[in-house]
Scaffold this active site. Sequence first.
Site, PDB file in Angstrom:
ATOM      1  N   ASP A  11     -17.784  16.051 -21.594  1.00  0.00           N
ATOM      2  CA  ASP A  11     -18.400  15.901 -22.478  1.00  0.00           C
ATOM      3  C   ASP A  11     -19.993  14.738 -22.426  1.00  0.00           C
ATOM      4  O   ASP A  11     -19.268  14.038 -21.578  1.00  0.00           O
ATOM      5  CB  ASP A  11     -18.048  15.721 -24.137  1.00  0.00           C
ATOM      6  CG  ASP A  11     -18.523  15.104 -25.048  1.00  0.00           C
ATOM      7  OD1 ASP A  11     -17.832  15.622 -26.306  1.00  0.00           O
ATOM      8  OD2 ASP A  11     -19.829  14.736 -25.551  1.00  0.00           O
ATOM      9  N   SER A  12     -20.757  14.759 -23.094  1.00  0.00           N
ATOM     10  CA  SER A  12     -21.888  13.898 -22.675  1.00  0.00           C
ATOM     11  C   SER A  12     -21.807  12.271 -22.786  1.00  0.00           C
ATOM     12  O   SER A  12     -22.570  11.979 -22.399  1.00  0.00           O
ATOM     13  CB  SER A  12     -23.442  13.986 -22.403  1.00  0.00           C
ATOM     14  OG  SER A  12     -23.421  14.627 -24.162  1.00  0.00           O
ATOM     15  N   GLY A  37     -34.167  25.375 -46.404  1.00  0.00           N
ATOM     16  CA  GLY A  37     -32.842  25.822 -45.692  1.00  0.00           C
ATOM     17  C   GLY A  37     -31.823  25.773 -46.045  1.00  0.00           C
ATOM     18  O   GLY A  37     -31.549  26.880 -45.403  1.00  0.00           O
ATOM     19  N   ASP A  38     -31.590  25.653 -47.730  1.00  0.00           N
ATOM     20  CA  ASP A  38     -30.525  25.772 -47.883  1.00  0.00           C
ATOM     21  C   ASP A  38     -30.406  26.883 -48.860  1.00  0.00           C
ATOM     22  O   ASP A  38     -30.800  26.535 -49.481  1.00  0.00           O
ATOM     23  CB  ASP A  38     -29.580  24.033 -48.765  1.00  0.00           C
ATOM     24  CG  ASP A  38     -29.621  23.464 -47.852  1.00  0.00           C
ATOM     25  OD1 ASP A  38     -28.593  23.414 -46.956  1.00  0.00           O
ATOM     26  OD2 ASP A  38     -29.512  22.461 -48.156  1.00  0.00           O
ATOM     27  N   TYR A  91     -31.603  26.469 -35.335  1.00  0.00           N
ATOM     28  CA  TYR A  91     -29.769  25.992 -34.827  1.00  0.00           C
ATOM     29  C   TYR A  91     -29.010  27.221 -34.729  1.00  0.00           C
ATOM     30  O   TYR A  91     -28.391  27.825 -33.844  1.00  0.00           O
ATOM     31  CB  TYR A  91     -29.659  24.851 -35.624  1.00  0.00           C
ATOM     32  CG  TYR A  91     -27.507  25.183 -35.693  1.00  0.00           C
ATOM     33  CD1 TYR A  91     -26.942  24.464 -34.727  1.00  0.00           C
ATOM     34  CD2 TYR A  91     -26.884  25.269 -36.633  1.00  0.00           C
ATOM     35  CE1 TYR A  91     -25.492  24.224 -34.786  1.00  0.00           C
ATOM     36  CE2 TYR A  91     -25.770  25.036 -36.714  1.00  0.00           C
ATOM     37  CZ  TYR A  91     -25.368  24.400 -35.526  1.00  0.00           C
ATOM     38  OH  TYR A  91     -23.960  24.401 -35.875  1.00  0.00           O
ATOM     39  N   HIS A 105     -23.912  14.914 -43.703  1.00  0.00           N
ATOM     40  CA  HIS A 105     -22.864  15.600 -44.284  1.00  0.00           C
ATOM     41  C   HIS A 105     -22.638  14.973 -45.803  1.00  0.00           C
ATOM     42  O   HIS A 105     -22.462  13.808 -45.986  1.00  0.00           O
ATOM     43  CB  HIS A 105     -21.409  16.772 -43.433  1.00  0.00           C
ATOM     44  CG  HIS A 105     -22.154  16.922 -42.500  1.00  0.00           C
ATOM     45  ND1 HIS A 105     -22.365  16.252 -41.012  1.00  0.00           N
ATOM     46  CD2 HIS A 105     -22.343  18.207 -42.132  1.00  0.00           C
ATOM     47  CE1 HIS A 105     -22.502  17.390 -40.256  1.00  0.00           C
ATOM     48  NE2 HIS A 105     -22.567  18.438 -40.314  1.00  0.00           N
ATOM     49  N   LEU A 106     -22.894  16.255 -46.725  1.00  0.00           N
ATOM     50  CA  LEU A 106     -22.134  15.986 -47.559  1.00  0.00           C
ATOM     51  C   LEU A 106     -20.364  14.757 -48.221  1.00  0.00           C
ATOM     52  O   LEU A 106     -21.106  13.965 -48.606  1.00  0.00           O
ATOM     53  CB  LEU A 106     -21.913  17.034 -48.473  1.00  0.00           C
ATOM     54  CG  LEU A 106     -21.990  17.039 -50.437  1.00  0.00           C
ATOM     55  CD1 LEU A 106     -22.973  15.954 -50.976  1.00  0.00           C
ATOM     56  CD2 LEU A 106     -21.426  17.603 -51.351  1.00  0.00           C
ATOM     57  N   ALA A 122     -23.024  21.149 -28.357  1.00  0.00           N
ATOM     58  CA  ALA A 122     -24.078  21.724 -28.573  1.00  0.00           C
ATOM     59  C   ALA A 122     -24.395  19.938 -29.569  1.00  0.00           C
ATOM     60  O   ALA A 122     -23.646  19.868 -30.039  1.00  0.00           O
ATOM     61  CB  ALA A 122     -23.463  22.427 -29.934  1.00  0.00           C
TER      62      ALA A 122
HETATM   63  N1  UFG Z   1     -26.068  18.157 -49.793  1.00  0.00           N
HETATM   64  C1  UFG Z   1     -26.518  17.542 -50.861  1.00  0.00           C
HETATM   65  N2  UFG Z   1     -27.093  15.459 -50.588  1.00  0.00           N
HETATM   66  C2  UFG Z   1     -26.658  15.276 -49.593  1.00  0.00           C
HETATM   67  C3  UFG Z   1     -26.176  15.927 -48.346  1.00  0.00           C
HETATM   68  C4  UFG Z   1     -26.022  18.201 -48.483  1.00  0.00           C
HETATM   69  O1  UFG Z   1     -26.624  17.759 -51.427  1.00  0.00           O
HETATM   70  O2  UFG Z   1     -27.148  14.330 -49.125  1.00  0.00           O
HETATM   71  C5  UFG Z   1     -25.906  19.681 -50.118  1.00  0.00           C
HETATM   72  C6  UFG Z   1     -26.881  20.263 -49.161  1.00  0.00           C
HETATM   73  O3  UFG Z   1     -27.465  20.726 -49.850  1.00  0.00           O
HETATM   74  C7  UFG Z   1     -25.526  21.628 -49.176  1.00  0.00           C
HETATM   75  C8  UFG Z   1     -24.219  20.728 -49.391  1.00  0.00           C
HETATM   76  O4  UFG Z   1     -24.277  19.627 -49.672  1.00  0.00           O
HETATM   77  O5  UFG Z   1     -25.674  22.422 -50.507  1.00  0.00           O
HETATM   78  C9  UFG Z   1     -24.093  20.588 -48.063  1.00  0.00           C
HETATM   79  O6  UFG Z   1     -24.173  19.915 -46.936  1.00  0.00           O
HETATM   80  P1  UFG Z   1     -24.061  19.617 -45.356  1.00  0.00           P
HETATM   81  O7  UFG Z   1     -25.368  18.833 -45.055  1.00  0.00           O
HETATM   82  O8  UFG Z   1     -22.709  18.569 -45.566  1.00  0.00           O
HETATM   83  O9  UFG Z   1     -23.079  20.961 -44.885  1.00  0.00           O
HETATM   84  P2  UFG Z   1     -24.435  22.225 -44.839  1.00  0.00           P
HETATM   85  O10 UFG Z   1     -23.658  23.434 -45.640  1.00  0.00           O
HETATM   86  O11 UFG Z   1     -26.741  22.701 -44.510  1.00  0.00           O
HETATM   87  O12 UFG Z   1     -24.135  22.637 -42.863  1.00  0.00           O
HETATM   88  C10 UFG Z   1     -23.036  23.086 -42.512  1.00  0.00           C
HETATM   89  C11 UFG Z   1     -22.809  22.608 -41.423  1.00  0.00           C
HETATM   90  C12 UFG Z   1     -24.441  23.116 -40.142  1.00  0.00           C
HETATM   91  C13 UFG Z   1     -23.926  24.537 -40.738  1.00  0.00           C
HETATM   92  C14 UFG Z   1     -24.259  25.177 -41.483  1.00  0.00           C
HETATM   93  C15 UFG Z   1     -24.108  26.429 -41.510  1.00  0.00           C
HETATM   94  O13 UFG Z   1     -23.128  21.059 -41.219  1.00  0.00           O
HETATM   95  O14 UFG Z   1     -23.743  22.751 -39.038  1.00  0.00           O
HETATM   96  O15 UFG Z   1     -23.413  24.026 -42.667  1.00  0.00           O
HETATM   97  O16 UFG Z   1     -25.276  27.319 -42.827  1.00  0.00           O
HETATM   98  F1  UFG Z   1     -25.221  24.908 -39.478  1.00  0.00           F
END
Ligand code: UFG
Length: 340
Positions: free
Chosen positions: A37-38, A291-292, A148, A196-197, A82
């Site tokens: 691990d770096s 992108g969501d 990604y 993350h949420l 990664a």
């Molecule tokens: N969300 C919010 N507010 C925030 C953060 C997130 O409403 O401040 C929402 C996002 O729009 C999403 C959900 O909460 O609908 C979950 O978001 P996360 O950022 O926690 O996770 P993601 O679904 O975007 O991403 C995850 C992984 C990524 C992976 C992706 C695959 O963390 O590594 O799923 O689609 F690429």
Amino acid sequence: MSLKEKAVLVTGGAGYIGSHTVRQLVEHSASRVVVLDSLERGHGASILDPSVKLFTGDIADSDLVEEIFTAFEIEAVIHFAAYTYVGESVAEPLKYYRNNTAAPLTILEAMQRHGCKQFIFSSTAATYGNPVSMPMTEEHPQQPINPYGASKLMLEQIIRDCETAWGLRAVFLRYFNASGCAPDAAIGEDHDPETHLIPLILMAISGEREHITVFGEDYETPDGTCVRDYIHVLDLANAHLKALDYLGKGGSTVACNLGTGKGVSVREMLTIAESVTGTKVPVIYGERRPGDPGELVADSARAKELLGWEAEYTDVRDIVATAWKWMTGPAKGRYANVKR
Ligand code: UFG
């Protein structure tokens, strides 16, 4: 017969999912656990067991990788190392293709040289892109919508080509939303920046942040907010051990989704976090995050069938409770707060 010690090499073993997997491996695997691990984004303090041999460095450092493969008889590689931020990958695609697609070639080359043919790869639901059917099986079209996801999909293809050429066998574990922490709060999730949420909601509850912004409430979902499949990090870790068993028994290359199969909306998550913590969340409703997709839910039937894996944390309340314990425990959600 080789006199070298048998080992499993875990790249990125000091990261969030990697460190939880290393802990389970130490407990259950007969082989030594070696981590590369770096520590650029991982945390040395997340590796608890002194028997784990940590090499600090880059997976693209061919001299270091050769040193590891010379010192140990590496039976299998579990590859986590990664970059994982979707937004960053859009802004800096080359960084993602270099680290997530090109750098692992050094590991694969060493594996080929040393006759190591078992590889477990942290892939992602992001390789699918916009969903065309739900829940998503592994046969869902793979059309990533960000670098990604593309960087991970390209490595899947490279691995398949290595299978054809020299018999590498791999399990691609396509994670949905990794979440939660070790229930004893000894290790957990510590990202900088945190995107993350669940941790963001809990930071808003603990007062570390002013509020949580809900990204969009006009999706075609039951309550208008995004639906995701939150899978506990211990369940993810356990899938890697099952994948090792599968490859050890001669299993051929396969992709497996890892999720609970249950969708939870952002609004539902707010309510759950409030009930777990007994505290109101300060919320702001904002624009969609580019992108969501509206909904991402896994069909993990194949992981059950081939690996004998099933999620044990099926109630998202329990997932949130472990994350809250990490955030309110001695570490307060940050490794910088713990002396090991
Ligand atoms: N969300 C919010 N507010 C925030 C953060 C997130 O409403 O401040 C929402 C996002 O729009 C999403 C959900 O909460 O609908 C979950 O978001 P996360 O950022 O926690 O996770 P993601 O679904 O975007 O991403 C995850 C992984 C990524 C992976 C992706 C695959 O963390 O590594 O799923 O689609 F690429």
